[in-house]
Design a protein around this motif. Structure first.
Motif, PDB file in Angstrom:
ATOM      1  N   GLU A 194       0.826  -1.205   0.000  1.00 49.30           N
ATOM      2  CA  GLU A 194       0.000   0.000   0.000  1.00 49.30           C
ATOM      3  C   GLU A 194       0.862   1.257   0.000  1.00 49.30           C
ATOM      4  O   GLU A 194       0.626   2.206  -0.754  1.00 49.30           O
ATOM      5  N   GLY A 195       1.878   1.277   0.868  1.00 61.85           N
ATOM      6  CA  GLY A 195       2.753   2.441   0.957  1.00 61.85           C
ATOM      7  C   GLY A 195       3.555   2.665  -0.310  1.00 61.85           C
ATOM      8  O   GLY A 195       3.713   3.806  -0.773  1.00 61.85           O
ATOM      9  N   LEU A 196       4.073   1.575  -0.887  1.00 57.52           N
ATOM     10  CA  LEU A 196       4.842   1.710  -2.129  1.00 57.52           C
ATOM     11  C   LEU A 196       3.965   2.233  -3.258  1.00 57.52           C
ATOM     12  O   LEU A 196       4.413   3.054  -4.073  1.00 57.52           O
ATOM     13  N   LEU A 197       2.729   1.760  -3.336  1.00 65.23           N
ATOM     14  CA  LEU A 197       1.837   2.203  -4.400  1.00 65.23           C
ATOM     15  C   LEU A 197       1.573   3.707  -4.295  1.00 65.23           C
ATOM     16  O   LEU A 197       1.613   4.431  -5.307  1.00 65.23           O
ATOM     17  N   ARG A 198       1.324   4.202  -3.089  1.00 66.45           N
ATOM     18  CA  ARG A 198       1.125   5.648  -2.901  1.00 66.45           C
ATOM     19  C   ARG A 198       2.376   6.424  -3.312  1.00 66.45           C
ATOM     20  O   ARG A 198       2.288   7.501  -3.925  1.00 66.45           O
ATOM     21  N   THR A 199       3.533   5.884  -2.972  1.00 68.94           N
ATOM     22  CA  THR A 199       4.788   6.564  -3.278  1.00 68.94           C
ATOM     23  C   THR A 199       5.055   6.564  -4.773  1.00 68.94           C
ATOM     24  O   THR A 199       5.487   7.580  -5.348  1.00 68.94           O
ATOM     25  N   ILE A 200       4.800   5.449  -5.424  1.00 69.61           N
ATOM     26  CA  ILE A 200       4.979   5.359  -6.879  1.00 69.61           C
ATOM     27  C   ILE A 200       4.060   6.359  -7.584  1.00 69.61           C
ATOM     28  O   ILE A 200       4.476   7.044  -8.529  1.00 69.61           O
ATOM     29  N   GLU A 201       2.814   6.471  -7.131  1.00 74.34           N
ATOM     30  CA  GLU A 201       1.876   7.409  -7.748  1.00 74.34           C
ATOM     31  C   GLU A 201       2.374   8.841  -7.607  1.00 74.34           C
ATOM     32  O   GLU A 201       2.255   9.655  -8.539  1.00 74.34           O
ATOM     33  N   ASP A 202       2.956   9.178  -6.457  1.00 74.70           N
ATOM     34  CA  ASP A 202       3.498  10.523  -6.249  1.00 74.70           C
ATOM     35  C   ASP A 202       4.678  10.774  -7.188  1.00 74.70           C
ATOM     36  O   ASP A 202       4.767  11.834  -7.816  1.00 74.70           O
ATOM     37  N   PHE A 203       5.584   9.812  -7.282  1.00 68.90           N
ATOM     38  CA  PHE A 203       6.731   9.972  -8.182  1.00 68.90           C
ATOM     39  C   PHE A 203       6.271  10.075  -9.631  1.00 68.90           C
ATOM     40  O   PHE A 203       6.826  10.853 -10.412  1.00 68.90           O
ATOM     41  N   ARG A 222       3.581  11.354 -10.805  1.00 67.18           N
ATOM     42  CA  ARG A 222       3.098  12.722 -11.061  1.00 67.18           C
ATOM     43  C   ARG A 222       4.258  13.680 -11.260  1.00 67.18           C
ATOM     44  O   ARG A 222       4.249  14.514 -12.168  1.00 67.18           O
ATOM     45  N   ARG A 223       5.274  13.567 -10.415  1.00 70.15           N
ATOM     46  CA  ARG A 223       6.405  14.488 -10.522  1.00 70.15           C
ATOM     47  C   ARG A 223       7.256  14.218 -11.755  1.00 70.15           C
ATOM     48  O   ARG A 223       7.788  15.135 -12.364  1.00 70.15           O
ATOM     49  N   LEU A 224       7.400  12.962 -12.114  1.00 71.87           N
ATOM     50  CA  LEU A 224       8.222  12.616 -13.271  1.00 71.87           C
ATOM     51  C   LEU A 224       7.521  12.903 -14.595  1.00 71.87           C
ATOM     52  O   LEU A 224       8.123  12.751 -15.653  1.00 71.87           O
ATOM     53  N   SER A 225       6.274  13.350 -14.534  1.00 72.78           N
ATOM     54  CA  SER A 225       5.572  13.722 -15.753  1.00 72.78           C
ATOM     55  C   SER A 225       5.810  15.182 -16.115  1.00 72.78           C
ATOM     56  O   SER A 225       5.241  15.690 -17.078  1.00 72.78           O
ATOM     57  N   LEU A 226       6.660  15.857 -15.338  1.00 71.91           N
ATOM     58  CA  LEU A 226       7.016  17.235 -15.649  1.00 71.91           C
ATOM     59  C   LEU A 226       7.769  17.282 -16.977  1.00 71.91           C
ATOM     60  O   LEU A 226       8.248  16.264 -17.473  1.00 71.91           O
ATOM     61  N   PRO A 227       7.924  18.476 -17.567  1.00 71.64           N
ATOM     62  CA  PRO A 227       8.628  18.591 -18.845  1.00 71.64           C
ATOM     63  C   PRO A 227      10.014  17.972 -18.792  1.00 71.64           C
ATOM     64  O   PRO A 227      10.669  17.953 -17.742  1.00 71.64           O
ATOM     65  N   GLU A 228      10.468  17.488 -19.918  1.00 72.39           N
ATOM     66  CA  GLU A 228      11.752  16.791 -19.992  1.00 72.39           C
ATOM     67  C   GLU A 228      12.867  17.663 -19.428  1.00 72.39           C
ATOM     68  O   GLU A 228      12.985  18.843 -19.764  1.00 72.39           O
ATOM     69  N   GLY A 229      13.676  17.081 -18.563  1.00 75.04           N
ATOM     70  CA  GLY A 229      14.800  17.792 -17.960  1.00 75.04           C
ATOM     71  C   GLY A 229      14.476  18.419 -16.619  1.00 75.04           C
ATOM     72  O   GLY A 229      15.368  18.780 -15.864  1.00 75.04           O
ATOM     73  N   ALA A 230      13.180  18.574 -16.293  1.00 76.29           N
ATOM     74  CA  ALA A 230      12.815  19.230 -15.035  1.00 76.29           C
ATOM     75  C   ALA A 230      13.250  18.413 -13.826  1.00 76.29           C
ATOM     76  O   ALA A 230      13.559  18.960 -12.777  1.00 76.29           O
ATOM     77  N   LEU A 231      13.262  17.082 -13.973  1.00 77.30           N
ATOM     78  CA  LEU A 231      13.710  16.205 -12.890  1.00 77.30           C
ATOM     79  C   LEU A 231      14.812  15.296 -13.410  1.00 77.30           C
ATOM     80  O   LEU A 231      14.754  14.085 -13.292  1.00 77.30           O
ATOM     81  N   ASP A 232      15.839  15.882 -13.972  1.00 82.65           N
ATOM     82  CA  ASP A 232      16.903  15.101 -14.585  1.00 82.65           C
ATOM     83  C   ASP A 232      17.846  14.599 -13.504  1.00 82.65           C
ATOM     84  O   ASP A 232      18.819  15.252 -13.143  1.00 82.65           O
ATOM     85  N   THR A 233      17.537  13.436 -12.943  1.00 84.84           N
ATOM     86  CA  THR A 233      18.322  12.907 -11.823  1.00 84.84           C
ATOM     87  C   THR A 233      19.228  11.765 -12.238  1.00 84.84           C
ATOM     88  O   THR A 233      19.970  11.253 -11.421  1.00 84.84           O
ATOM     89  N   HIS A 234      19.190  11.368 -13.513  1.00 79.64           N
ATOM     90  CA  HIS A 234      19.884  10.140 -13.904  1.00 79.64           C
ATOM     91  C   HIS A 234      21.374  10.214 -13.616  1.00 79.64           C
ATOM     92  O   HIS A 234      21.959   9.289 -13.062  1.00 79.64           O
ATOM     93  N   ASP A 235      22.005  11.325 -13.958  1.00 79.00           N
ATOM     94  CA  ASP A 235      23.449  11.438 -13.771  1.00 79.00           C
ATOM     95  C   ASP A 235      23.841  11.327 -12.299  1.00 79.00           C
ATOM     96  O   ASP A 235      24.839  10.716 -11.950  1.00 79.00           O
ATOM     97  N   GLU A 236      23.021  11.900 -11.430  1.00 75.20           N
ATOM     98  CA  GLU A 236      23.350  11.873 -10.014  1.00 75.20           C
ATOM     99  C   GLU A 236      23.021  10.518  -9.405  1.00 75.20           C
ATOM    100  O   GLU A 236      23.694  10.064  -8.477  1.00 75.20           O
ATOM    101  N   LEU A 237      21.995   9.870  -9.902  1.00 72.97           N
ATOM    102  CA  LEU A 237      21.638   8.565  -9.367  1.00 72.97           C
ATOM    103  C   LEU A 237      22.639   7.504  -9.772  1.00 72.97           C
ATOM    104  O   LEU A 237      22.914   6.567  -9.021  1.00 72.97           O
ATOM    105  N   GLU A 238      23.186   7.628 -10.973  1.00 73.73           N
ATOM    106  CA  GLU A 238      24.034   6.580 -11.504  1.00 73.73           C
ATOM    107  C   GLU A 238      25.239   6.338 -10.591  1.00 73.73           C
ATOM    108  O   GLU A 238      26.016   7.251 -10.295  1.00 73.73           O
ATOM    109  N   GLY A 239      25.372   5.130 -10.099  1.00 76.29           N
ATOM    110  CA  GLY A 239      26.535   4.750  -9.310  1.00 76.29           C
ATOM    111  C   GLY A 239      26.438   5.129  -7.845  1.00 76.29           C
ATOM    112  O   GLY A 239      27.354   4.855  -7.084  1.00 76.29           O
TER     113      GLY A 239
END
Length: 332
Positions: free
Chosen positions: A298-307, A309-326
């Motif tokens: 239940e908690g993961l599903l709520r969290t996934i839904e929140d993410f 929504r945020r990841l549907s922002l325009p391309e580059g607005a949440l560009d975290t790939h470089d920082e997440l990598e590694g």
């Protein structure tokens, strides 16, 4: 509790913003203090027009005086990505910031809740971890700025309680997750969700069999509010979910719940990353009448839904790939 004036340091952070909401719902006047180093204004934007809510941009490393009945001191980078980026600042915030919070509480006679962490146990030799376990921490490792900083914060709190009579509540918070987690904080849940939603490989460190226990943020906030008002000096107190899960299981659950086609890849386990972490919450159960209520799915599903929504922002607005990598996934 009766209506009070409450200060929340780090109130624009993940846990802090949920706590501010809860306190407003209970009728309190809330002052949110944050320097927005890791906190985000968008976490509290919906509260800014509330008649009983104030926001002050301030760094707890600088002294402050405030009229308050209660102080929840949450201000500190809490994920490896953030606290390892500037280890000196992290130590200062844990030590100097906590001393300033203690001085503020001492000045006005406020009760103070200190957000400590399960990281004080290090890579534990005792399982599950009880509050009387002293821990197994590397004092000069890459995580020491946070681990030892929080251990010192606990020592300061106990010293102020003993010498000056400050009422302190030390909470050792275990892994917590939920909506408003920072997208690039490098923690298990946020890493996997961002990667799954983007169709990127899910990075497991080690063999994926190391364990954590995950507490949904609403349950954690409930425990924090109860602990603050409890008529007990039983401090420190573990706050977390005792249901232990392997990292591999979390990855699989997030992949399934997000309908992702991502595969998993293995990476070497980072230095000093604990292999097992799980709280004994007997003290919280006995003294607070508290236990987590939200199931993992239940908690993961709520969290996934929140993410999502945020990841549907325009391309580059949440560009975290470089920082997440590694980056290793760990932390509260």
């Amino acid at each position: 509790m009766a209506s009070k004036r409450v200060l929340v340091t780090g109130g624009a952070g993940f846990i802090g913003s949920h706590l501010c909401e809860r306190l407003l719902d209970e009728g309190h006047d809330v002052l949110c203090m944050d320097n927005l180093f890791t906190g985000q204004r968008r976490n509290i934007e919906h509260l800014l027009g509330h008649e009983r809510f104030e926001f002050e941009r301030h760094d707890v490393n600088e002294p402050f005086v405030v009229e308050a009945d209660r102080i929840f001191h949450l201000a500190c980078p809490a994920s490896p990505v953030h606290y390892q980026r500037n280890p000196v600042r992290t130590v200062r915030t844990c030590v100097q910031g906590t001393m300033h919070a203690l001085e503020a509480a001492r000045e006005v006679g406020a009760r103070l809740f200190i957000a400590s962490t399960s990281e004080v146990y290090g890579d534990p030799a005792v399982h599950p971890q009880t509050e009387d376990y002293w821990g197994h921490v590397n004092p000069i490792g890459v995580r020491a700025c946070y681990d030892e900083g929080k251990r010192c914060a606990e020592a300061l709190a106990i010293s102020y309680a003993t010498q000056y009579g400050v009422q302190v509540r030390i909470a050792r918070i275990f892994n917590t997750y939920g909506p408003r987690m920072h997208e690039n904080d490098g923690r298990v849940v946020s890493n996997f969700i961002v990667q799954a939603l983007r169709g990127e490989p899910l990075t497991l460190y080690g063999d994926g069999r190391q364990t954590r226990s995950f507490c949904y943020v609403d349950d954690l906030v409930e425990a924090a509010v109860r602990f603050m008002e409890a008529d007990t000096d039983a401090t420190p107190m573990n706050l977390g979910n005792p249901q232990e899960s392997t990292i591999e299981r979390i990855a699989r659950a997030i992949k399934d719940l997000s309908n992702s086609r991502s595969e998993t890849v293995l990476r070497p386990l980072p230095q000093d990353d604990p292999t097992r972490r799980c709280p004994d919450i007997s003290r919280a159960g006995e003294l607070l009448g508290w236990e987590p209520k939200t199931g993992l799915e239940e908690g993961l599903l709520r969290t996934i839904e929140d993410f999502a929504r945020r990841l549907s922002l325009p391309e580059g607005a949440l560009d975290t790939h470089d920082e997440l990598e590694g980056m290793p996934h760990a932390g509260v």
